[in-house]
Enzyme design. Structure first.
Site, mmCIF file in Angstrom:
data_model
loop_
_atom_site.group_PDB
_atom_site.id
_atom_site.type_symbol
_atom_site.label_atom_id
_atom_site.label_comp_id
_atom_site.label_asym_id
_atom_site.label_seq_id
_atom_site.Cartn_x
_atom_site.Cartn_y
_atom_site.Cartn_z
ATOM 1 N N PHE A 150 0.836 -1.212 0.000
ATOM 2 C CA PHE A 150 0.000 0.000 0.000
ATOM 3 C C PHE A 150 0.865 1.253 0.000
ATOM 4 O O PHE A 150 0.487 2.275 0.538
ATOM 5 C CB PHE A 150 -0.931 0.001 1.217
ATOM 6 C CG PHE A 150 -1.859 -1.187 1.247
ATOM 7 C CD1 PHE A 150 -3.017 -1.209 0.480
ATOM 8 C CD2 PHE A 150 -1.553 -2.297 2.016
ATOM 9 C CE1 PHE A 150 -3.855 -2.312 0.483
ATOM 10 C CE2 PHE A 150 -2.389 -3.413 2.035
ATOM 11 C CZ PHE A 150 -3.544 -3.420 1.264
ATOM 12 N N LEU A 151 2.047 1.138 -0.567
ATOM 13 C CA LEU A 151 2.961 2.279 -0.477
ATOM 14 C C LEU A 151 2.649 3.322 -1.547
ATOM 15 O O LEU A 151 2.274 2.999 -2.660
ATOM 16 C CB LEU A 151 4.412 1.822 -0.561
ATOM 17 C CG LEU A 151 4.877 0.950 -1.724
ATOM 18 C CD1 LEU A 151 5.293 1.783 -2.908
ATOM 19 C CD2 LEU A 151 6.041 0.084 -1.263
ATOM 20 N N LEU A 248 -9.231 14.274 0.457
ATOM 21 C CA LEU A 248 -10.383 15.072 0.039
ATOM 22 C C LEU A 248 -9.907 16.336 -0.674
ATOM 23 O O LEU A 248 -10.617 17.331 -0.718
ATOM 24 C CB LEU A 248 -11.230 15.464 1.246
ATOM 25 C CG LEU A 248 -12.141 14.385 1.853
ATOM 26 C CD1 LEU A 248 -12.858 14.916 3.077
ATOM 27 C CD2 LEU A 248 -13.156 13.878 0.836
ATOM 28 N N ALA A 250 -9.479 18.526 -3.599
ATOM 29 C CA ALA A 250 -9.997 18.654 -4.970
ATOM 30 C C ALA A 250 -8.876 19.136 -5.885
ATOM 31 O O ALA A 250 -7.955 19.815 -5.448
ATOM 32 C CB ALA A 250 -11.148 19.654 -4.979
ATOM 33 N N GLY A 251 -8.962 18.764 -7.143
ATOM 34 C CA GLY A 251 -7.917 19.190 -8.075
ATOM 35 C C GLY A 251 -8.266 18.819 -9.503
ATOM 36 O O GLY A 251 -9.439 18.611 -9.835
ATOM 37 N N GLY A 255 -3.482 10.994 -10.952
ATOM 38 C CA GLY A 255 -2.641 10.328 -11.952
ATOM 39 C C GLY A 255 -1.838 9.258 -11.240
ATOM 40 O O GLY A 255 -2.258 8.748 -10.198
ATOM 41 N N CYS A 258 -0.888 3.836 -10.076
ATOM 42 C CA CYS A 258 -1.825 2.886 -9.458
ATOM 43 C C CYS A 258 -3.292 3.178 -9.721
ATOM 44 O O CYS A 258 -4.005 2.329 -10.250
ATOM 45 C CB CYS A 258 -1.582 2.838 -7.954
ATOM 46 S SG CYS A 258 -0.029 2.037 -7.567
ATOM 47 N N LYS A 261 -4.646 2.702 -13.328
ATOM 48 C CA LYS A 261 -4.547 1.301 -13.759
ATOM 49 C C LYS A 261 -5.471 0.398 -12.941
ATOM 50 O O LYS A 261 -6.162 -0.472 -13.497
ATOM 51 C CB LYS A 261 -3.069 0.903 -13.603
ATOM 52 C CG LYS A 261 -2.761 -0.542 -13.386
ATOM 53 C CD LYS A 261 -1.263 -0.772 -13.349
ATOM 54 C CE LYS A 261 -0.651 -0.788 -11.968
ATOM 55 N NZ LYS A 261 -1.019 -1.870 -11.108
HETATM 56 C C1 UDX Z 1 -1.427 5.429 -4.422
HETATM 57 C C2 UDX Z 1 -1.946 4.985 -3.036
HETATM 58 O O1 UDX Z 1 -1.949 6.115 -2.151
HETATM 59 C C3 UDX Z 1 -1.099 3.849 -2.463
HETATM 60 O O2 UDX Z 1 -1.658 3.399 -1.245
HETATM 61 C C4 UDX Z 1 -1.050 2.715 -3.479
HETATM 62 O O3 UDX Z 1 -0.263 1.650 -3.014
HETATM 63 C C5 UDX Z 1 -0.524 3.230 -4.805
HETATM 64 O O4 UDX Z 1 -1.345 4.298 -5.280
HETATM 65 P P1 UDX Z 1 0.480 7.061 -5.352
HETATM 66 O O5 UDX Z 1 -0.081 6.799 -6.718
HETATM 67 O O6 UDX Z 1 1.946 6.992 -5.172
HETATM 68 O O7 UDX Z 1 -0.154 6.026 -4.268
HETATM 69 O O8 UDX Z 1 0.048 8.549 -4.914
HETATM 70 P P2 UDX Z 1 -1.076 9.250 -4.042
HETATM 71 O O9 UDX Z 1 -0.390 10.161 -3.109
HETATM 72 O O10 UDX Z 1 -2.060 8.330 -3.508
HETATM 73 O O11 UDX Z 1 -1.758 10.197 -5.158
HETATM 74 C C6 UDX Z 1 -2.347 9.663 -6.337
HETATM 75 C C7 UDX Z 1 -2.975 10.771 -7.151
HETATM 76 O O12 UDX Z 1 -4.140 11.271 -6.503
HETATM 77 C C8 UDX Z 1 -2.088 11.999 -7.385
HETATM 78 O O13 UDX Z 1 -2.225 12.423 -8.713
HETATM 79 C C9 UDX Z 1 -2.614 13.039 -6.413
HETATM 80 O O14 UDX Z 1 -2.395 14.341 -6.858
HETATM 81 C C10 UDX Z 1 -4.089 12.688 -6.405
HETATM 82 N N1 UDX Z 1 -4.792 13.094 -5.171
HETATM 83 C C11 UDX Z 1 -4.482 12.521 -3.996
HETATM 84 C C12 UDX Z 1 -5.788 14.072 -5.245
HETATM 85 O O15 UDX Z 1 -6.089 14.604 -6.313
HETATM 86 N N2 UDX Z 1 -6.452 14.408 -4.089
HETATM 87 C C13 UDX Z 1 -6.175 13.831 -2.904
HETATM 88 O O16 UDX Z 1 -6.830 14.184 -1.901
HETATM 89 C C14 UDX Z 1 -5.156 12.866 -2.831
#
Ligand code: UDX
Length: 437
Positions: A150-151, A248, A250-251, A255, A258, A261
């Site tokens: 879950f990293l 939570l 917003a943006g 991407g 993970c 996909k």
């Molecule tokens: C994610 C999961 O957090 C992790 O547990 C899993 O194992 C792999 O996928 P990661 O893709 O590295 O990790 O990044 P994460 O920090 O979760 O952000 C993913 C995307 O969501 C980013 O583009 C981020 O900008 C976006 N995001 C995240 C938001 O738009 N809003 C949020 O509140 C949180």
């Protein structure tokens, strides 16, 4: 314990190094000789905070090799941490996982547990165990257990050493015992479940998070229409412990390697089994649209983008990584280029990757935010780097020809733009200084 890890990407290498730091004897296997050579010299081929240091501290317990036979033959536990990229139909590509399973079947000479860390469709662990059983050369017991990771990129070492939970997916006492031993010194709660549940926990967790983001992005879009402020709304929602205050933000959409996909893979898997997972499908659709949000906003200020001077701040899918996978910048910048815009782009670490993915002579790469903004008509913020968040907003006014700032990550408070001539248009919040357009 004697452990082998297949694959030295974000999952494999971080797992291997963290296990070595807990006293295990770890051999990391990769097919890429160049990468293996680097790691043998103590250099990490990926950037992840704390990884290089931990790797250097534990080199005496770490071996890096391309020789899978030697690595697997007498390992007690073999982790599979290779990639499962997306196929064109959205399903997970298991080529690399299957390749490793084949090598394991050829190599193992002692009873062992094969632990699948890669994100794989539900039922894959069963198939892998059967496959290894059918093909194994030596008469030894090989159990397959699921142990999803879950990293998150940028916090991978911390997320591994201080995991929120460790899922052990197996019904086999010997496999469960081996994994309990592997993780003996990890403080996380350990949950033993059946293999299919473990595989599902990974998809269900990632897809839930993706859903949460898409949900809040839709609420943000509605906030814009009705005049509410998404930052205030999420602050209010977050107090409810059933909702929680994280994820939570917003943006312009999620991407990374993970969420895009895994949402598609679960959706594909559901359809394949004559189910439809409509919430996840909706999350995907919302996210695809959200990525164009700033372009739609830009149309409010300029009818066309021909010869428009555009500043782009940030191109990676999130801060703290040079990874561009599924980053919103990858759909926005090519669109702007096609429409004839001149682009100046700044990102602290992502530009080399961006140059490879979007080769264009019409992009000028800048060293500083100031240089990027100079004489521009509009600025797009795609990544919430600290440098952007800490940037003195008055400089948007002094440097840009027309100070229109489209912020896809809500880097600033609205107050910061009071009394300026900057049009500040962010996600889910009222536009500041709109009447000055
Ligand atoms: C994610 C999961 O957090 C992790 O547990 C899993 O194992 C792999 O996928 P990661 O893709 O590295 O990790 O990044 P994460 O920090 O979760 O952000 C993913 C995307 O969501 C980013 O583009 C981020 O900008 C976006 N995001 C995240 C938001 O738009 N809003 C949020 O509140 C949180």
């Amino acid at each position: 314990m004697k452990i082998a890890v297949a694959g030295t990407g974000y999952v494999g290498l971080v797992t291997g190094v963290c296990l070595a730091s807990k006293g295990h004897d770890v051999t990391c296997v990769d097919v890429d000789e160049h990468k293996v050579k680097m790691m043998q010299e103590g250099v990490s081929p990926i950037y992840e905070p704390g990884l290089s240091e931990l790797m250097k501290e534990n080199m005496e317990r770490l071996t890096f090799t391309t020789d899978y036979k030697n690595a697997y033959k007498d390992a007690e536990v073999i982790f599979i941490g290779v990639g499962t990229p997306e196929k064109s139909d959205g399903s997970a590509n298991l080529t690399f996982v299957n390749q490793v399973a084949k090598q394991i079947a050829q190599s193992v000479e002692r009873d062992c547990v094969v632990v699948v860390k890669s994100t794989v469709p539900i039922g894959t662990n069963d198939k892998l165990e059967q496959y290894i059983h059918d093909k194994q050369v030596h008469d030894v017991k090989v159990y397959v257990a699921s142990n999803p990771e879950f990293l998150a990129q940028g916090t991978a070492v911390k997320d591994t050493l201080h995991a929120s939970r460790i899922i052990i997916g197996s019904d086999e006492p010997a496999a469960i015992e081996a994994l309990q031993k592997v993780y003996r010194d990890f403080p996380a709660p350990k949950l033993v479940v059946n293999r299919k549940s473990a595989e599902m926990i990974k998809y269900a967790s990632n897809d839930f998070l993706a859903l949460k983001i898409s949900y809040i992005n839709e609420i943000a879009n509605l906030c814009e229409t009705v005049g509410a402020d998404i930052e205030e709304v999420t602050a209010g929602m977050g107090f409810d412990r059933r909702i929680g205050d994280s994820f939570l933000r917003a943006g312009i959409g999620y991407g990374g390697s993970c969420f895009p996909k895994d949402t598609k893979a679960l959706s594909w898997l559901a359809s394949f089994n004559d189910n439809e997972i409509r919430t996840v499908k909706a999350a995907i659709e919302v996210n695809d649209n959200q990525k164009f949000k700033l372009l739609k906003k830009a149309r409010k200020y300029y009818d066309d983008f021909l010869d428009l001077n555009v500043a782009v701040l940030g191109c990676t899918f999130k801060p703290g990584t040079d990874d561009l996978r599924e980053a919103p910048s990858l759909v926005n910048v090519p669109f702007l280029l096609e429409e004839g815009a001149n682009i100046k782009l700044w990102d602290p670490v992502g530009t080399n990757n961006f140059k490879r993915q979007v080769p264009s002579l019409k992009i000028r790469y800048c060293e500083t935010i100031e240089e990027t903004l100079e004489n521009c008509d509009i600025c797009f913020i795609f990544t919430e780097w600290e440098d952007v968040k800490n940037f003195n907003v008055e400089k948007y006014s002094s440097l840009m020809k027309n100070p229109v700032v489209l912020d896809g990550r809500n880097c600033y408070s609205l107050k910061q733009f009071d009394g300026t001539d900057i049009i500040y248009d962010s996600i889910g919040r009222p536009v500041v200084n709109l009447n000055k357009s």
